[in-house]
Every structure is written in structure tokens, then in C-alpha cells.
Scaffold this motif. Structure first.
Motif, PDB file in Angstrom:
ATOM      1  N   PHE A 307       0.441  -1.118   0.382  1.00  0.00           N
ATOM      2  CA  PHE A 307      -0.250   0.202  -0.145  1.00  0.00           C
ATOM      3  C   PHE A 307       0.713   1.111  -0.086  1.00  0.00           C
ATOM      4  CE2 PHE A 307      -3.351  -2.760   2.220  1.00  0.00           C
ATOM      5  CZ  PHE A 307      -3.968  -2.459   1.414  1.00  0.00           C
ATOM      6  N   THR A 308       1.955   1.166   1.114  1.00  0.00           N
ATOM      7  CA  THR A 308       2.426   2.559   0.976  1.00  0.00           C
ATOM      8  C   THR A 308       3.527   2.755  -0.576  1.00  0.00           C
ATOM      9  OG1 THR A 308       3.503   1.926   3.140  1.00  0.00           O
ATOM     10  CG2 THR A 308       4.424   3.371   1.868  1.00  0.00           C
ATOM     11  N   VAL A 417       8.501  -2.588   8.284  1.00  0.00           N
ATOM     12  CA  VAL A 417       9.251  -1.866   6.951  1.00  0.00           C
ATOM     13  C   VAL A 417       8.492  -1.495   5.627  1.00  0.00           C
ATOM     14  CG1 VAL A 417      11.231  -1.772   5.535  1.00  0.00           C
ATOM     15  CG2 VAL A 417      11.488  -3.076   7.897  1.00  0.00           C
ATOM     16  N   LEU A 418       7.774  -0.449   6.269  1.00  0.00           N
ATOM     17  CA  LEU A 418       6.978  -0.032   4.614  1.00  0.00           C
ATOM     18  C   LEU A 418       7.840   0.062   3.211  1.00  0.00           C
ATOM     19  CD1 LEU A 418       4.265   2.157   6.448  1.00  0.00           C
ATOM     20  CD2 LEU A 418       4.207  -0.218   6.048  1.00  0.00           C
ATOM     21  N   ARG A 419       8.683   1.426   3.788  1.00  0.00           N
ATOM     22  CA  ARG A 419       9.352   1.705   2.728  1.00  0.00           C
ATOM     23  C   ARG A 419      11.046   1.654   2.218  1.00  0.00           C
ATOM     24  NH1 ARG A 419       7.517   6.604  -0.561  1.00  0.00           N
ATOM     25  NH2 ARG A 419       5.831   5.278  -1.401  1.00  0.00           N
ATOM     26  N   ALA A 420      12.005   1.306   1.919  1.00  0.00           N
ATOM     27  CA  ALA A 420      13.505   1.049   2.260  1.00  0.00           C
ATOM     28  C   ALA A 420      13.879   1.705   0.945  1.00  0.00           C
ATOM     29  CB  ALA A 420      13.784  -0.742   2.022  1.00  0.00           C
ATOM     30  N   GLY A 421      14.838   2.331   1.522  1.00  0.00           N
ATOM     31  CA  GLY A 421      15.464   3.035   0.546  1.00  0.00           C
ATOM     32  C   GLY A 421      17.481   3.115   1.179  1.00  0.00           C
ATOM     33  N   ASP A 422      18.634   3.528  -0.105  1.00  0.00           N
ATOM     34  CA  ASP A 422      19.814   2.845   0.097  1.00  0.00           C
ATOM     35  C   ASP A 422      20.140   3.508   2.112  1.00  0.00           C
ATOM     36  OD1 ASP A 422      19.572   2.304  -2.652  1.00  0.00           O
ATOM     37  OD2 ASP A 422      19.786   4.334  -3.225  1.00  0.00           O
ATOM     38  N   GLN A 423      20.036   4.365   2.135  1.00  0.00           N
ATOM     39  CA  GLN A 423      20.194   4.844   3.884  1.00  0.00           C
ATOM     40  C   GLN A 423      19.593   4.596   5.629  1.00  0.00           C
ATOM     41  OE1 GLN A 423      23.594   4.989   4.179  1.00  0.00           O
ATOM     42  NE2 GLN A 423      24.204   5.174   1.727  1.00  0.00           N
TER      43      GLN A 423
END
Length: 468
Positions: A307-308, A417-423
Motif C-alpha cells: 500500500f505504501t 518496514v514500509l519502504r526502504a531506501g539506500d540509507q
């Protein structure tokens, strides 16, 4: 429902800083208040008396600005839906002081300790509000619908109405659960699911993300999340049906203002499919994004992550005014149909103007000059107020999150964890219900992890975690 109450006393838990930061008005100019007081006694004119229709309202507990009242009837061939909307056109005179003030405000801004109303409360919580037991001027939409919930005839007109009762979502849901709903809404349990199925067939996109709410709790504030009641979803379909009907009226007449949202970008759909594959959530190739999302179990962490990710599908919302040729984009991807706002005129500026367009068109009349001149101004006015309302809401939630977690730095919490980035990643902590950033490279989206609180600063309205 998850919640946590903070007990540090009310004096230091003010939202005045947010009001100052966003320059929110604390009152109305005296000339505006005087005009609103005069408008209360304005004659309603020659309109049919339809107070015999047993309308009721469904709103959050304690609400006084009641925009809508409804009554559903099951017939031998389908349904009749009566939907009364507060008639602000009676009370607001074009181009006078009150009109200028509400154009500047755009919409009601909500904060946990009180709202900043669009209209003076003598109107929004008084003479214009569809309060129970009193006769009110309204704009009444009447839908004759087939057995599968599709409108076959739509009528919109000014009328006098009277609400029989004021309900909230929880009490109406409880009445359905007990099997004894009020007769005016009993058919909602059949009609609502029919309309939701039609929405799925159209490809409407609905994101079932957890909604954070702030409530007063004893000596402080508390954060809560509430599952959306079935009644809430069913009731929303009535409003959506009305907005779709209004948009159809405008498009046929080639004049009006639409709430638009472009179809999802192909790259955004591709990215969502990639996320679904990574989370091992099946998504058949012939299933639309809306149908796929509608089939997810919102209680599962994988669904929250998807959903995110799907918020990327719903970018570019705006308002399109036209008088002559229709705009290039006429649909709203979330609704999967042309749509406009007409059901909340007490709380949103554009609804009054859109309603006046529908009334003029269906009566076979030319738009008055003040209305035709106002339409091109509305997209920028509403865009600015939408942006402000969103920022104030986020700032209020950030403030309460920081208050709730102050003094708990170093403690660990369960999170998704809804959305992961590089950092860093965006995570949802369920208790207390907090959306925040979490430091860490490429955390696993859709998985439950333990996080440690590393910062909770009420002065900066900042909360941060790292992986435990």
C-alpha cells in the motif's frame, strides 16, 4: 486499537506553535461575522418541503458541521437514495466579505485541539449544518438505482429537509452487527457492497494504510489507529456516487470543475509489480492494480508495504476548471471515473461552486456571471489549501509522536518496514502507532523487525529509529 496517553500536563502540549508557523487565522474579521449573522435570517425562497424524508447523518462523534444526511430505500426494482447536502449557496453572497474570506481559507483546517473553520460557526455548526430535529435548507440529490446499484435517474434540487437523528460510525456499525440498523440506513448493508464491487470492476485504487488519529486522553493526548468500519466504507460510496454524477452533469454541459488524477504511470505500476514479486505476493498479469490492492489483507505486513509503494500510483491530483472544451484529463484514477467534489461545502470551498454549476445546468439555466468568473480561480485556491491542510496534519502528528516518545530513547519496539531506501527506511511502529524514519541500508520491505528509538525531539517534532 493501539494507543498511548502522555501525562505531562496540558499546559506544555499546545499546538499554538503549529498555528503560528503556518499563519493560521485565529478568528474571522468582524465584517465577516456580521455578514454571517445576517445570513442566518435570510429567506429560503420557494423550495419544496421534503421534511417527510427520514434523513439521518453519520459523522465522527461530537461533530457539529454536518454536511450530509442520507436515506436509502429498497424498492422492488432496486434502490432510491436521498442524499441531502448543506446549502451554502443560500448563505454566502458572491463577491461580498464572507465569500472573499472563505475563498482565502479554502477549507477547514483540523488540529487536535480545535479546528480553523472555513465558515463562521454560526453557519457551519448552526444555521447551515444539517443538525437533527430542525428544518434546514439543503441541496437534495435523489438517485433511482437498479438492483445492481447503478443509477438510472438522478435529480438535484434545492429543498427543505429535516434530519431525524445524528449517528456516528461506531454506533451505526454496532447496530448492523446486532441486526437492528435504523430503517433509513438498513439498505446500506446491501447497497454499499454493490457500489464497492462496481468500484473494483472500474479499477478504482484504494490504499488501506493505517490512519493515525490524535485524541484527547485525560491530561494529555493519545495516538490511535482504528480499522475502517464497514459502515464508513459503505457511506463513502454514497459520496463517491454523488461526485461521479455531478462530474457527468458537468461534462455533458461542458462546464464545471473536476477533481482529477492521471492514470498511474507505467513505471510506477512496474515498480509495484516488482515489489509484489519480491514480497512473494501473487499478482496475475491480467489483474489491474486496483483489483490487486483490493484483494490484499490490510492486517498483513506485506500488504502495508505494498500500500505504501502504491502511493506512487496516485500522484498528480488537482482540479480542472473548464467552460467549453473539457480538459485533457477528466478522470480520477483513484475513483476510476470522472469525479468532482460536491458533498462537503461546509468544510471545502470548491463544493459550493460545483453544486451551483449542477443546479444551474439541470435547471436549464446559464451560469451566472459570478460563477463562470470564479471557476478558473478555484484550482489554485484549492491547491494551496490542500497543501496547507496536509502540512498542518503532518506537523500535528509529528508533534504528538515526539511527545509520546519523549523520554523513551533507547527503548525497542516492533515495527513493519514500509519502504526502504539506500540509507534509511520508513517504518510503522504499531504501539504506539507511529510512522517514522529508521536508519539502515536496504531494510527488508514488508517484514517485521525490532527497532530502537534513537531520537524523539518535541521541539523539532522529530522521531528517528535504527534497527535493533
Amino acid at each position: 486499537m493501539a494507543s498511548l496517553v502522555i501525562r505531562t500536563g496540558r499546559a506544555d502540549l499546545s499546538f499554538d506553535g503549529i498555528r503560528t508557523e503556518f499563519d493560521l487565522p485565529s478568528s474571522f474579521p468582524s465584517v465577516v461575522l456580521a455578514e454571517a449573522e445576517t445570513a442566518v435570517s435570510r429567506p429560503v425562497g420557494d423550495r419544496p418541503d421534503l421534511t417527510s424524508i427520514p434523513l439521518v447523518t453519520i459523522d465522527p462523534p461530537g461533530a457539529k458541521d454536518l454536511d450530509q444526511a442520507l436515506c436509502l430505500e429498497r424498492t422492488a426494482s432496486g434502490f432510491v437514495v436521498h442524499y441531502a447536502i448543506a446549502d451554502l449557496g443560500l448563505f454566502v453572497t458572491p463577491d461580498e466579505a464572507l465569500d472573499a474570506e472563505v475563498r482565502q481559507r479554502g477549507q477547514t483546517i483540523y488540529l487536535p485541539d480545535g479546528n480553523v473553520p472555513l465558515h463562521p460557526t454560526v453557519l457551519s455548526e448552526g444555521a447551515a449544518s444539517l443538525l437533527p430535529g430542525v428544518t434546514r435548507p439543503a441541496v437534495l440529490w435523489t438517485f433511482t438505482c437498479s438492483a445492481d446499484g447503478v443509477p438510472t435517474d438522478v435529480e438535484v434540487r434545492r429543498a427543505l429537509v429535516r434530519s431525524r437523528a445524528q449517528f456516528d460510525y461506531a454506533s451505526v456499525q454496532e447496530s448492523f452487527d446486532r441486526g437492528d440498523p435504523h430503517p433509513s440506513v438498513a439498505a446500506l448493508a446491501e447497497f454499499g457492497p454493490l457500489r464497492r464491487e462496481l468500484a473494483r470492476e472500474r479499477g478504482a485504487i484504494e490504499l488501506q494504510l493505517p490512519e493515525q488519529e490524535v485524541e484527547s486522553g485525560g491530561e494529555g493526548w493519545k495516538l490511535v489507529t482504528r480499522p475502517r468500519a464497514q459502515v464508513d466504507a459503505w457511506n463513502a460510496e454514497i459520496s463517491l456516487m454523488t461526485g461521479m454524477a455531478a462530474a457527468s452533469i458537468m461534462l455533458e454541459a461542458e462546464v464545471g470543475i473536476l477533481r482529477t488524477l492521471p492514470d498511474p504511470d507505467a513505471e510506477a505500476v512496474k515498480a509495484l509489480r516488482k515489489s509484489a514479486a519480491a514480497l512473494r505476493v501473487p499478482w496475475p498479469a491480467d489483474v489491474s492494480p486496483g483489483a490487486f490492492l483490493a484483494g490484499l489483507d490490510a492486517s498483513q505486513p506485506e500488504a502495508l508495504a505494498l500500500f505504501t509503494d502504491a502511493t506512487r500510483l496516485l500522484r498528480g491530483a488537482g482540479y480542472s476548471a473548464f467552460n467549453g472544451e473539457a480538459p485533457e484529463v477528466v478522470t480520477h484514477a483513484g475513483v476510476a471515473a470522472p469525479y468532482t467534489h460536491v458533498t462537503a461545502p461546509l468544510r471545502r470551498l470548491v463544493d459550493r461552486f460545483a453544486t451551483e454549476v449542477c443546479l444551474a445546468v439541470t435547471a436549464g439555466e446559464e451560469l451566472p456571471s459570478w460563477l463562470a468568473e470564479a471557476l478558473p480561480q478555484l484550482p489554485s485556491l484549492m491547491g494551496a489549501s490542500d497543501s496547507l491542510a496536509s502540512k498542518v496534519e503532518r506537523a500535528s502528528l509529528d508533534q504528538v509522536e515526539a511527545w509520546v516518545l519523549a523520554g523513551r530513547v533507547g527503548q525497542e519496539f516492533d515495527a513493519v518496514v514500509l519502504r526502504a531506501g539506500d540509507q534509511e527506511a520508513e517504518v510503522f511502529v504499531s504501539d504506539p502507532p507511529v510512522l517514522a524514519k529508521c536508519e539502515g541500508r536496504r531494510l527488508p520491505e514488508g517484514e517485521r523487525i525490532r527497532v530502537r528509538l534513537v531520537d524523539a525531539d518535541p521541539a523539532e517534532r522529530r522521531v528517528r529509529f535504527d534497527r535493533a
